[in-house]
Design an enzyme around this catalytic site. Structure first.
Site, short mmCIF file in Angstrom:
data_model
loop_
_atom_site.label_atom_id
_atom_site.label_comp_id
_atom_site.label_asym_id
_atom_site.label_seq_id
_atom_site.Cartn_x
_atom_site.Cartn_y
_atom_site.Cartn_z
N GLY A 493 22.07 37.47 46.23
CA GLY A 493 23.18 37.19 47.12
C GLY A 493 24.21 38.30 47.08
O GLY A 493 25.16 38.31 47.85
N GLN A 494 24.00 39.24 46.17
CA GLN A 494 24.94 40.37 46.12
C GLN A 494 24.74 41.29 47.31
O GLN A 494 25.57 42.15 47.58
CB GLN A 494 24.82 41.11 44.78
CG GLN A 494 23.63 42.06 44.62
CD GLN A 494 22.35 41.36 44.19
OE1 GLN A 494 22.07 40.24 44.60
NE2 GLN A 494 21.54 42.03 43.40
N ALA A 534 24.08 44.61 35.38
CA ALA A 534 24.93 45.75 35.04
C ALA A 534 25.56 46.50 36.21
O ALA A 534 26.09 47.59 36.04
CB ALA A 534 24.15 46.75 34.15
N ALA A 737 28.78 56.58 46.11
CA ALA A 737 29.13 55.20 45.75
C ALA A 737 28.99 54.92 44.26
O ALA A 737 28.21 55.55 43.55
CB ALA A 737 28.26 54.23 46.53
N VAL A 740 29.96 47.77 41.94
CA VAL A 740 31.18 46.95 41.84
C VAL A 740 30.85 45.46 41.69
O VAL A 740 31.71 44.61 41.79
CB VAL A 740 32.10 47.24 43.05
CG1 VAL A 740 31.55 46.64 44.33
CG2 VAL A 740 33.53 46.77 42.79
N GLU A 742 30.11 43.40 39.16
CA GLU A 742 30.70 42.57 38.11
C GLU A 742 32.21 42.71 38.04
O GLU A 742 32.91 41.82 37.58
CB GLU A 742 30.14 43.00 36.75
CG GLU A 742 28.65 42.88 36.63
CD GLU A 742 28.16 43.58 35.38
OE1 GLU A 742 28.04 42.91 34.35
OE2 GLU A 742 27.93 44.80 35.43
#
Ligand SMILES: Cc1cc2nc3c(=O)[nH]c(=O)nc-3n(C[C@H](O)[C@H](O)[C@H](O)COP(=O)(O)OP(=O)(O)OC[C@H]3O[C@@H](n4cnc5c(N)ncnc54)[C@H](O)[C@@H]3O)c2cc1C
Ligand code: FES
Ligand code: FES
Lengths: 784, 311, 162
Positions: A493-494, A534, A737, A740, A742
């Protein structure tokens, strides 16, 4: 910043969204196989006890029961870093909720009934239930700690103790630093264990194909290749014999990294001659059997000048890691190089000890220890500012890492590393920070019954991963010129797949909707990826996808060069065509090249275009005995600023506004990126305000349910969350890039704690900041 | 899958009480099921027969008769109470409690009767029903009886119903009447301070504290009502083994002049009359603190409302 | 286990089926009808992942017996999209990125649908109350609130233009 890209940096919607809004997305939760058996587990009722005897006779006799396993049947130990965990408890139980026996039966009702018929005799042992008891070492959670296997050089278990690993970092000379200080201040802060609470509980189905070593596992897991790796190690199987399939995952947050229910499912299927067996955790098991985020007690001692320059810092992080080391020893390790926050500290001594206790064990959780260490550090920074009577904003700015500074592991920060100072100033201006309010303003707020306060906190995090972490991508051009891409990482879902498709579209110069990422990871088909943890995937996966797309282009151009009779170095690509740089009318389409270029007479050249790309983080190293080395792929810096309102009678906190800034280098997809920020901030607020494991004095988890282990609801949202994305590119990041995923959670509790001080003049040292804690503290203040 | 039981859904009260009279088997009444299904799932109860009472029209009616009162069928769901105009207008503390019980979708199932008969110390509807001096109507094959709600609970999850009895509904005497007296026990029968006829309650409210703002069980709940005769009524949830009507506190306040000072007096006194415990949800200390906060807020708001009415 | 024959409407289609008395509506939908949209996140009424609409009202299908659905009209997430086209509410969920892992989404959509069926112009607070029984660990809720607001607006515009 992204004007020069066409797809990268645009707000694309996630590619799999339609499946999720129609109910078509299939999770392991929804899976079943013909003949599949169901499992129920018998759990330890004690925090620490010897298993004297187990009698399964009555349970075995129950019709419908196909297999019953106990620890005696499973002489395996598992563990990512410390090999310390049996599949079912052997000889003794180490936490209440630990699986002791498992029944596979034709249905859940039968399995449950059978579990009720298993008789276990225990002999209770004293339980280790606190950090202090663990350190005292009177009782050992792992009496065999001296014999346990572990990864040498990376982890440091201490003989005859409850210390699963003791990491030390030393730079400069703290004694000299303290001597040079005007003041030395000490603080102690702590936070309890909390749950990941993914909405889909852990679930795995295993099928051990009879008469062969072949096994198939369907599992709700973040890291299919790790599951394969650890299963292979534990059961002595070849990697190629194990097929791990991961479809949609209903949330992970670190709790589904590593290996959990898979070995038990496999053992049961083996015991049932290869009939598929499902092991699905109930919500209660999700709390008291499966791992949580470890607790932490942090003690910090800082030498500082009158003007606010830190001269030395000494830190002790003691992690309440629970019964098994799992990821928490690595969390402890990460604290060794990141635990002091994004500050330039010339003299530092840091100890990070992961302790065994007789509680639910800890594992990775979004932030990987950084939310916890930042609770200590970022509250401590405010406490220092209060004592010195300087603005905590200034105190931070004065000590932050900047270009040229060294991290505590000795890495030099350079112009491309990102700017934490800019993140801090961005949030400060967003919330209108102008220093702590005065005592009079505070008193007025309290008198009004609604006290307002503002707070700031910074953060940093680098991926915590082995130095040789790698990932890969494969792309194939289809007959119509569209692309199918295989990746080894999971998308929980990230939005990883959407972003990877954007990167591929950008490099290949083709429309995004022509690029499809295969939505299911299957270790038999997908390229390798170490683990989806991570916050490293945008970075590493992105670079692998860039290389993969370049490989595709290289192949396209090689064939196009023959077709067009133009040297490769004079070919360009755009709009799904390869063309001559000067004469674009001389072109050939990707589609024409996809399966090999075919001439009119049927003769063909080239061949199916299949690209590959890999990425292995270059130049990373292990840490030496003093915690020095290069462990960080990239640092993502950030800061939060919050304004809150406290009902001084009920103690309820309303977050009026929370601004979250991150230096992401380059935004790959603003919509998904902001989604990560908003979701992460909310999850951080859960840790800040309400989440907590509570135990009885004899170590029983008192709140293994959503009823009493609450996570925030829609009514608990801040009035406003303002994501701020800064773009100081990372030279080796994909398009500049950084990750981001976590970070939005980290330092959210700190910023709330700091704002509470501003509002009330009260310092809180323990999470969560419940209405109860706040109201009673205010009431105490009022009493003479 | 829940364990084996038989399911029946009678459509007449006679049939229902007949089912309940069965002696050999363990029988359980199913209303909204939001407590019962959790208990079944956790194997805390294992009935042989489950009787669904939502088919009984006597139990699903919600009727208000001016001058008499509100009759709430036991199987009326919580959202109906929250939304019904008559409840919001004449029994505002009850509507307020209904709005904060559990989550929206749960309130579509959870019923008044279930909330009462589950007999949880934290039942949110009970304090308002107590301050409105509810009377329970109970039926069985042996006949029917009326039980004042305040006499219903005997302990945590315990009440006076016999196993063959069914709660049919709860009756709340009207808050609008000519005398200002409130009918049921405990009322002083005093006439309204203004001497007006046909006056109504000054107001009523329900204050609930949870661990977060979204749906949660009460750490403490307080219902407060100021009737037409400017008499206070208070009841609390989660402050004792059963929901509690605070008669002594009422007497204390009702004997005093009607001024804003009552708020502080109530806050000082309430803790003499409640017996909260510490548990996983909160400490007794916080419950005591919040009881004082809530009663201060409630009295102060009701006194203001009463003052306005006079003005 | 005692069996009962129930007749009900499922997403508009009448069905008749035999169910066990101990079967929850959620188990029935998933196990017998293969409607896997509604999920079990807790089985105890706390998370809302199992939310479906029964006679137009959102309910936790884990806390309702399948037999209790006899004679009822049940609507699940599978019934939202019509004619191969996403409903407005679904489109707005996609547009506003109101989902990440998607596990809460079917239940969330049904709570939202029930809300918009009873009020065409819900305020922000009303929306939050309506979905407070649907836990989401991923999105932080705010995108969901925006999606529901946007869907309400579009639906109002659509009704007005009809
Ligand atoms: C997630 C969740 C959150 C909750 N939050 C709250 C909350 O905030 N506040 C609160 O007060 N409660 C809460 N509850 C508890 C529950 O929802 C309420 O108590 C509800 O009112 C119960 O009603 P019901 O109709 O569902 O009861 P049921 O489950 O149907 O019945 C409850 C008990 O009463 C018996 N019973 C029911 N009706 C009768 C009758 N007419 N005669 C005799 N016996 C009867 C049943 O046999 C059973 O033992 C919550 C429950 C859940 C699952
Ligand atoms: S599964 Fe029904 S509310 Fe959680
Ligand atoms: S999107 Fe994952 S729980 Fe809501």
């Amino acid at each position: 910043m992204s004007d020069h890209y066409t797809v990268v940096g645009t707000a694309q919607t996630r590619s799999e969204a339609w499946q999720k809004v129609t109910g078509q997305a299939v999770y392991v939760h929804d899976f079943s196989l013909p003949g599949m058996l169901h499992t129920k587990i018998l759990h330890s009722p004690h925090a620490h006890a010897l298993i004297v005897a187990i009698d399964v006779t009555a349970a075995k006799a129950l019709p419908g029961v196909k297999a019953i396993l106990t620890g005696a049947d499973l002489p395996y130990l598992l563990g990512l870093y410390m090999v310390d965990k049996p599949i079912l408890a052997r000889h003794k139980v180490r936490y209440q909720g630990e699986p002791v026996a498992a029944v596979a039966a034709v249905d859940e009702v039968t399995a449950e009934r059978a579990v009720g018929l298993i008789k276990v005799t225990y002999s209770e042992l004293p339980a280790v239930l606190s950090v202090d008891a663990a350190l005292a070492g009177q009782t050992l959670v792992h009496e065999d700690i001296n014999e346990l296997e572990y990864i040498k050089g990376a982890f440091f278990p201490q003989p005859d103790s409850n210390i699963a690993s003791w990491h030390q970092t030393r730079r400069g000379d703290v004694q000299q630093g303290f001597a040079a200080a005007d003041f030395v201040f000490e603080d102690e802060l702590s936070l309890p264990q909390v749950a990941h609470a993914p909405l889909e509980t852990h679930v795995s189905i295993a099928q051990a194909h009879p008469a062969s070593n072949r096994v198939t596992i369907w599992t709700s897991a973040q890291s299919p290749f790790s599951v394969r790796n650890l299963l292979a190690k534990a059961f002595g199987l070849a990697r190629a014999d194990i097929k791990v399939v991961v479809p949609f995952i209903g949330g992970g947050f670190g709790g589904k990294a590593g290996i959990h229910l898979e070995p038990l499912a496999l053992a049961l299927s083996r015991a049932c001659n290869g009939i598929p067996v499902r092991v699905k955790a109930s919500r209660e098991e999700e709390y008291n059997q499966l791992p949580c985020r470890e607790g932490l007690r942090g003690r910090v001692k800082t030498g500082i000048t009158k003007g606010g320059k830190i001269t030395a810092m000494q830190l002790y992080f003691d992690w309440d890691g629970g019964a098994y080391a799992d990821y928490s020893v690595n969390v402890g390790r990460a604290a060794g190089y990141a635990g002091a926050g994004p500050y330039a500290l010339d003299n530092i001594e840091l100890h990070s000890r992961t302790l065994y206790t007789n509680k639910v064990f800890g594992t990775a959780y979004r932030g990987f220890g950084h939310l916890e260490t930042h609770w200590v550090i970022e509250r401590h920074m405010d406490l220092l500012a209060q004592r010195l009577q300087i603005d905590p904003y200034e105190l931070r700015q004065q000590n932050l890492l900047r270009e040229g500074s060294l991290t505590i592991s000795g890495e030099r920060i350079n112009a491309n590393s990102g700017r934490v100072d800019q993140c801090l100033s961005a949030v400060a201006s967003e919330i209108g920070w102008c220093g702590y309010r005065s005592a009079a303003e505070r008193a007025a707020g309290i008198a009004r019954g609604k006290a307002r306060g503002k707070g700031l906190a910074v953060l940093h995090k680098a991926p915590a991963m082995p130095a040789n972490t790698a990932t890969g991508a494969i792309m194939q051009l289809n007959e119509d010129g569209s692309v199918i891409m295989l990746l080894g990482a999971t998308d929980m879902g990230q939005g990883a797949y959407t972003v990877m498709a954007q990167i591929a579209a950008e490099i290949l110069a083709m429309p995004l909707d022509k690029i499809k990422v295969s939505g299911e990871v299957d270790t038999d088909h997908s390229p390798y990826d170490w683990q989806t943890v991570a916050s490293k995937y945008s970075f590493m996966g992105g670079n692998a996808v860039i290389r993969c797309a370049q490989d595709v282009l290289r192949q396209l151009k090689a064939t196009a060069a023959q077709v067009l009779r133009i040297p490769v170095d004079e070919l360009a690509h755009a709009n799904e065509r390869i063309y001559h740089v000067q004469h674009p009318e001389q072109f050939v389409t990707y589609q024409a090249l996809a399966m090999g270029y075919t001439y009119r007479n049927g003769n063909a050249i080239g061949g199916p275009i299949i690209g590959r790309g890999t990425y292995l983080a270059p130049g990373l190293t292990n840490l030496d005995d003093n915690g020095q080395g290069l462990p960080a792929l990239d640092w993502t810096y950030g800061a939060h600023g919050a304004e809150i309102e406290v009902d001084i009678e009920t103690g309820e906190v309303t977050v009026l506004k929370i601004a979250s800034a991150f230096d992401v280098g380059q935004v790959l997809n603003p919509k998904l990126c902001k989604g990560q920020v908003i979701g992460g901030v909310m999850q951080g607020l859960g840790s800040a305000l309400c989440e907590e494991y509570k135990y009885s004095p004899d170590g029983k988890l008192l709140n293994p349910s959503f009823t009493d282990n609450k996570i925030p609801t829609a009514q608990d949202t801040p009035r406003e969350i303002v994501p701020i994305l800064l773009e100081n590119p990372q030279a080796d990041g994909p398009f500049g890039a950084r990750g981001v995923g976590e970070h939005p959670m980290i330092s959210v509790p700190s910023v709330i704690g700091n704002a509470l001080y501003d509002a009330l003049g009260i310092n809180f040292y323990e999470l969560p900041l419940t209405p109860e804690k706040i109201a009673l503290a205010v009431a105490k203040l009022a009493r003479p | 899958m829940l364990t084996n039981f038989e399911y029946a859904k009678p459509i007449t009260l006679t049939h229902a009480v007949q089912c309940l009279a069965e002696k050999e088997r363990e029988v359980k009444i199913l209303s909204g099921g939001t407590d019962l299904l959790v208990a079944l799932r956790r194997k805390q109860v294992q009935p042989a027969l489950v009787i669904d009472i939502k088919g009984l029209k006597e139990l699903t009616a919600l009727t208000y008769t001016p001058g008499q009162g509100l009759s709430i069928g036991a199987a009326v769901c919580v959202n109906r109470l929250a939304e019904a105009d008559v409840v919001r207008q004449y029994f505002p503390a009850l509507a307020a409690a209904a709005r904060v019980l559990a989550s929206y979708q749960l309130r579509n199932r959870a019923t008044v009767g279930g909330n009462i008969c589950n007999a949880s110390p934290a039942a949110d509807l009970v304090p308002p029903l107590l301050v409105y001096e509810g009377v329970l109507e109970v039926v069985s094959q042996r006949g029917s009886r009326r039980i004042p709600l305040q006499d219903f609970f005997t302990g945590v999850k315990q009440h006076v119903l016999e196993r063959d009895e069914l709660l049919q509904g709860v009756f709340l005497p009207d808050t609008t009447d000519a005398t200002g007296a409130t009918g049921a026990t405990g009322a002083t029968g005093a006439t309204s301070a203004t001497g007006m006829t046909n006056v109504t309650d000054v107001g009523g409210l329900y204050l609930k504290q949870g661990r977060l703002k979204g749906h949660d069980l009460s750490i403490i709940g307080l219902a407060a009502r100021l009737n037409a005769a400017k008499q206070f009524r208070f009841a609390v949830a989660a402050a004792a083994p059963t929901p509690l009507r605070l008669f002594a506190l009422e007497e204390l306040l009702n004997a005093q002049p009607f001024t804003p000072a009552l708020a502080e007096l109530a806050a000082q006194a309430i803790n003499l009359y409640i017996h909260p415990i510490s548990d996983v949800r909160a400490t007794a200390e916080y419950r005591r603190h919040m009881a004082a906060v809530f009663v201060r807020r409630a009295v102060s708001s009701l006194v203001t409302a009463g003052g306005k009415q006079d003005g | 286990m005692a069996k009962h024959v129930i007749t009900c409407g499922i997403n508009g289609a009448a069905i008749s089926a035999e169910v066990d008395s101990g079967q929850t509506l959620l188990e029935f939908l998933r196990g017998e009808l293969s409607l896997f949209g509604a999920k079990e996140g807790c089985g105890e009424g706390e998370c809302g992942a199992c939310t479906v609409m029964v006679n137009g009202r959102a309910v936790n299908s884990c806390l309702m017996l399948a037999v209790e659905a006899d004679g009822c009209e049940v609507k699940t997430v599978e019934g939202l999209a019509q004619g191969g086209k996403l409903a407005i509410l679904q489109e707005e969920f996609v547009q506003h990125d109101a989902l990440q892992c998607g596990f809460c989404t079917p239940g969330m959509l049904m709570s939202a649908r029930a809300l918009l069926d009873r009020t065409s112009d819900p305020g922000e607070e009303e929306i939050k109350v309506a979905i407070a029984g649907n836990l989401c660990r991923c999105t932080g809720y705010l995108p969901i609130v925006s999606a529901i607001q946007a869907a309400a607006k579009r639906e109002r515009e659509e009704t007005a233009s009809e």
